[in-house]
Design an enzyme around this catalytic site. Structure first.
Site, PDB file in Angstrom:
ATOM      1  CG  ASP A 252     -11.256  -7.761 -10.785  1.00  0.00           C
ATOM      2  OD1 ASP A 252     -11.093  -7.967  -9.569  1.00  0.00           O
ATOM      3  OD2 ASP A 252     -10.724  -8.482 -11.653  1.00  0.00           O
TER       4      ASP A 252
ATOM      5  CE1 TYR B 219     -12.444 -11.822  -2.681  1.00  0.00           C
ATOM      6  CE2 TYR B 219     -12.669 -11.475  -5.045  1.00  0.00           C
ATOM      7  CZ  TYR B 219     -12.100 -11.131  -3.841  1.00  0.00           C
ATOM      8  OH  TYR B 219     -11.204 -10.083  -3.774  1.00  0.00           O
TER       9      TYR B 219
ATOM     10  CE  LYS C 185     -13.489  -7.366  -1.392  1.00  0.00           C
ATOM     11  NZ  LYS C 185     -12.660  -6.926  -0.242  1.00  0.00           N
TER      12      LYS C 185
ATOM     13  CD1 TRP D  50      -7.067  -9.427 -12.536  1.00  0.00           C
ATOM     14  CD2 TRP D  50      -5.473  -9.608 -14.083  1.00  0.00           C
ATOM     15  NE1 TRP D  50      -7.632  -9.934 -13.691  1.00  0.00           N
ATOM     16  CE2 TRP D  50      -6.683 -10.049 -14.645  1.00  0.00           C
ATOM     17  CE3 TRP D  50      -4.325  -9.615 -14.865  1.00  0.00           C
ATOM     18  CZ2 TRP D  50      -6.782 -10.517 -15.960  1.00  0.00           C
ATOM     19  CZ3 TRP D  50      -4.426 -10.069 -16.173  1.00  0.00           C
ATOM     20  CH2 TRP D  50      -5.637 -10.517 -16.707  1.00  0.00           C
TER      21      TRP D  50
HETATM   22  N1  LIG Z   1      -5.505 -10.403  -4.423  1.00  0.00           N
HETATM   23  C1  LIG Z   1      -6.121  -9.931  -5.521  1.00  0.00           C
HETATM   24  O1  LIG Z   1      -5.809 -10.310  -6.664  1.00  0.00           O
HETATM   25  C2  LIG Z   1      -7.195  -8.893  -5.385  1.00  0.00           C
HETATM   26  C3  LIG Z   1      -7.856  -8.450  -6.536  1.00  0.00           C
HETATM   27  C4  LIG Z   1      -8.847  -7.472  -6.415  1.00  0.00           C
HETATM   28  C5  LIG Z   1      -9.160  -6.957  -5.163  1.00  0.00           C
HETATM   29  N2  LIG Z   1      -8.521  -7.431  -4.062  1.00  0.00           N
HETATM   30  C6  LIG Z   1      -8.890  -6.877  -2.747  1.00  0.00           C
HETATM   31  O2  LIG Z   1      -7.755  -6.209  -2.234  1.00  0.00           O
HETATM   32  C7  LIG Z   1      -7.770  -6.284  -0.811  1.00  0.00           C
HETATM   33  C8  LIG Z   1      -6.422  -6.750  -0.309  1.00  0.00           C
HETATM   34  O3  LIG Z   1      -6.158  -8.018  -0.887  1.00  0.00           O
HETATM   35  P1  LIG Z   1      -4.811  -8.778  -0.617  1.00  0.00           P
HETATM   36  O4  LIG Z   1      -4.446  -9.487  -1.871  1.00  0.00           O
HETATM   37  O5  LIG Z   1      -3.842  -7.866   0.056  1.00  0.00           O
HETATM   38  O6  LIG Z   1      -5.329  -9.855   0.424  1.00  0.00           O
HETATM   39  P2  LIG Z   1      -4.501 -10.974   1.229  1.00  0.00           P
HETATM   40  O7  LIG Z   1      -3.070 -10.904   0.860  1.00  0.00           O
HETATM   41  O8  LIG Z   1      -5.239 -12.241   1.055  1.00  0.00           O
HETATM   42  O9  LIG Z   1      -4.639 -10.459   2.718  1.00  0.00           O
HETATM   43  C9  LIG Z   1      -5.863 -10.428   3.373  1.00  0.00           C
HETATM   44  C10 LIG Z   1      -5.568 -10.244   4.837  1.00  0.00           C
HETATM   45  O10 LIG Z   1      -6.819 -10.207   5.511  1.00  0.00           O
HETATM   46  C11 LIG Z   1      -6.617 -10.815   6.762  1.00  0.00           C
HETATM   47  N3  LIG Z   1      -7.870 -11.287   7.332  1.00  0.00           N
HETATM   48  C12 LIG Z   1      -8.620 -12.347   6.933  1.00  0.00           C
HETATM   49  N4  LIG Z   1      -9.679 -12.473   7.754  1.00  0.00           N
HETATM   50  C13 LIG Z   1      -9.584 -11.489   8.672  1.00  0.00           C
HETATM   51  C14 LIG Z   1     -10.366 -11.106   9.784  1.00  0.00           C
HETATM   52  N5  LIG Z   1     -11.486 -11.766  10.136  1.00  0.00           N
HETATM   53  N6  LIG Z   1      -9.967 -10.036  10.508  1.00  0.00           N
HETATM   54  C15 LIG Z   1      -8.852  -9.373  10.195  1.00  0.00           C
HETATM   55  N7  LIG Z   1      -8.059  -9.688   9.169  1.00  0.00           N
HETATM   56  C16 LIG Z   1      -8.433 -10.736   8.409  1.00  0.00           C
HETATM   57  C17 LIG Z   1      -5.682 -11.971   6.473  1.00  0.00           C
HETATM   58  O11 LIG Z   1      -5.029 -12.324   7.664  1.00  0.00           O
HETATM   59  P3  LIG Z   1      -4.615 -13.874   7.905  1.00  0.00           P
HETATM   60  O12 LIG Z   1      -3.581 -14.150   6.871  1.00  0.00           O
HETATM   61  O13 LIG Z   1      -4.111 -13.856   9.277  1.00  0.00           O
HETATM   62  O14 LIG Z   1      -5.867 -14.652   7.707  1.00  0.00           O
HETATM   63  C18 LIG Z   1      -4.749 -11.374   5.453  1.00  0.00           C
HETATM   64  O15 LIG Z   1      -3.594 -10.849   6.062  1.00  0.00           O
HETATM   65  C19 LIG Z   1      -8.948  -7.177  -0.452  1.00  0.00           C
HETATM   66  O16 LIG Z   1     -10.049  -6.387  -0.119  1.00  0.00           O
HETATM   67  C20 LIG Z   1      -9.234  -7.940  -1.729  1.00  0.00           C
HETATM   68  O17 LIG Z   1     -10.574  -8.338  -1.810  1.00  0.00           O
HETATM   69  C21 LIG Z   1      -7.527  -8.373  -4.146  1.00  0.00           C
END
Ligand SMILES: NC(=O)c1ccc[n+]([C@@H]2O[C@H](COP(=O)([O-])OP(=O)(O)OC[C@H]3O[C@@H](n4cnc5c(N)ncnc54)[C@H](OP(=O)(O)O)[C@@H]3O)[C@@H](O)[C@H]2O)c1
Length: 295
Positions: free
Chosen positions: A102, A125, A129, A150
């Site tokens: 978002d 960020y 993205k 979220w």
């Molecule tokens: N969290 C939110 O509220 C939210 C909201 C909207 C959209 N999103 C999107 O949803 C998706 C998933 O989010 P999430 O919350 O599941 O994220 P997350 O819990 O922060 O997990 C991200 C993962 O990416 C891995 N990572 C980071 N750098 C990397 C690299 N260079 N190569 C390979 N892996 C790498 C991290 O591994 P390490 O821990 O080992 O670094 C971590 O396990 C993302 O695209 C995010 O932008 C998230």
């Protein structure tokens, strides 16, 4: 179908790995240590070993505030990584499912955002993205970009876990009441991607493109926090009364201006794939049960 998942230890990555086999997929999950998406050689070597039919990129740099001062890393993971993955997928002529956010919108709209609405990210960020989205779109014809908002789960760090932790320590929490969006469980995000993957496997012809996914109803952070703490208290996760006080975002000091309206319109996903996020309250209950189980 052989499905390669990057970022397997993240919130969505874990849920993809938990659910994938139930769709009949052979799941190959990679941590950042096993597969660094910013490293071309690493990506090419893992992909040529695994020979996936589909790559799902659940890896991202998600530290929104830190990204402001760690721009290079944010762009490396959120722009260069998807670009490298897309190029590798192109070589094998396989699709890439990519997750976005978002935060590509500025939040100024009064109504939920459609996939075709103009983007205008206001943070590093969000910009990184958006560049990742563009890299995927410019490289591949067979891609799904699922924008969500979220995200919460029992894994990693997120708003639900923070609220529960802080409520256990305090009698009062000040929570922003003028930013609105659709909370989305990582379980739901993973299920949406896997349902699309299942349709891909069946028909081999799906409507590629950008989709929005979130759960309903849209709420403010304050309303979401009230619901979290009410349920957590009923479950015994919080053992004392906690006042959830509404505050304007101007009183919440962060380095990033967050979108006021993060609501995503999800009709396209429902129409094209019959995938609906449903109510976040059901997943919230399940996530709180898991948090309780861990203690
Ligand atoms: N969290 C939110 O509220 C939210 C909201 C909207 C959209 N999103 C999107 O949803 C998706 C998933 O989010 P999430 O919350 O599941 O994220 P997350 O819990 O922060 O997990 C991200 C993962 O990416 C891995 N990572 C980071 N750098 C990397 C690299 N260079 N190569 C390979 N892996 C790498 C991290 O591994 P390490 O821990 O080992 O670094 C971590 O396990 C993302 O695209 C995010 O932008 C998230």
């Amino acid at each position: 179908m052989r499905v390669l998942v990057t970022g397997k230890n993240g919130q969505v990555g874990r849920c993809l790995m938990d659910q994938g086999e139930s769709y009949g997929f052979a799941m190959f999950g990679m941590s950042s240590a096993e597969l660094d998406i910013t490293n071309i050689r690493n990506v090419d070597s893992v992909i040529s070993q695994i020979k996936p039919d589909l790559v799902i990129n659940a890896a991202a740099y998600t530290a929104v505030d830190k990204a402001e001062t760690d721009k290079k890393s944010a762009y490396a993971v959120n722009e260069t990584g998807p670009k490298i993955l897309a190029a590798a997928c192109k070589k094998l002529d396989i699709p890439l499912f990519h997750i976005s956010t978002d935060y590509v919108f500025d939040g100024e709209s009064d109504i939920p955002y459609k996939e075709t609405d103009s983007v205008n990210p206001t943070s590093i960020y969000g910009r990184s993205k958006l560049m990742g989205e563009l890299a995927v779109r410019n490289t591949l014809s067979k891609f799904i970009i699922l924008r969500t908002s979220w995200v919460f789960s029992e894994h990693g760090g997120n708003f639900v876990k923070t609220m529960v932790r802080m409520a256990r320590e305090r009698d009062r929490l000040d929570v922003v009441s003028d930013q609105f969006g659709g909370p989305s469980s990582a379980h739901g995000v993973a299920a949406a991607l896997l349902k699309i993957a299942a349709q891909l496997e069946q028909t081999n012809a799906i409507s590629w493109g950008i989709y929005h996914y979130c759960q309903k109803p849209y709420v403010s952070w304050h309303q979401f926090a009230q619901e979290i703490i009410e349920r957590a208290t009923k479950m015994g996760l919080v053992d004392h009364p906690v006042e959830i006080a509404p505050i304007p975002s101007s009183q919440f000091l962060t380095s990033v201006k967050r979108p006021e309206n993060s609501s995503l319109k999800t009709d396209k996903l429902e129409r094209c794939f019959n995938v609906s996020g449903g109510q976040w309250s059901l997943d919230l209950e399940m996530v709180l049960e898991s948090i309780k189980g861990v203690g």
